[in-house]
Write a protein that holds these residues in place. Sequence first.
Motif: not given
Length: 276
Positions: A33-37, A44-47, A82-92, A94-96
Amino acid sequence: MLKIGSHISSAKGYYAMGKQALKLKANTFAFFTRNPRGGSAKPIVEEDIKKYNELSQEAGFHKIVAHAPYTLNGCSADESVREFAWRTMAEDLKRMEYTPHNYYNFHPGSHVKQGVDVGIDYISQMLNFVLKKEQTTIVLLETMAGKGSEVGRTFEELKEIIDRINLTDRIGVCLDTCHVWDSGYDIVQDLDGVLAHFDKIIGLPFLKAIHLNDSMNDKGARKDRHAKIGEGRIGLEAMERIINHTALRELPFILETPNDDEGWAREIALLKSLYK
């Protein structure tokens, strides 16, 4: 029809991933979903999404399996991690929803000497925070090899997490063949027994996808080193049994073998020829 694909680079967008999957003769695929490292995600580009969704429908793609970055550790001893994980998964998640009704896979994490029970508690807290009733994406806990302080080496550990989740209809499991072999489950000599144990502990309805990888290691090594299909300790005969097993044959199979596009195309063709 065998639902088979490999990991594909998401650098050029969804439509490019779909076109690349077709070149490999795949009918599903995985992507980060993003840079793996790292932590950055492309806008997101809607077109691009519109073109991909049209291609997916036209090509008859099965469910795709997004993968969270390796840096996501929801049970770290470091609060900022842990905060990064919570924020990243929540954003991902939404993008999904731009590509609805698919899977989002993640490594449960490493408890870093806090103990498995603490790790399980942190992971379940994160999932209860990010999972929403309105989402169409199913979040998959990946089975792990058990190196270091990884959580998810056993089916019992995954069950402990699932039991604490409020929205269990939004959670599932991705079984990685290399990982379960390295963690000690004998999928070569006793695949039926391993799956019966999974069913008893977690329940086969929770099993949603397979990472199909051979292993460089002996059973129980707890090292997690993937090998090309048929070139490791699991072997081609066991792989053939796995893709044809009645409990697994309709699931999406994702290759994470140490290969390039040409190699994945060969593996996809080989596995399709072994599918009965």
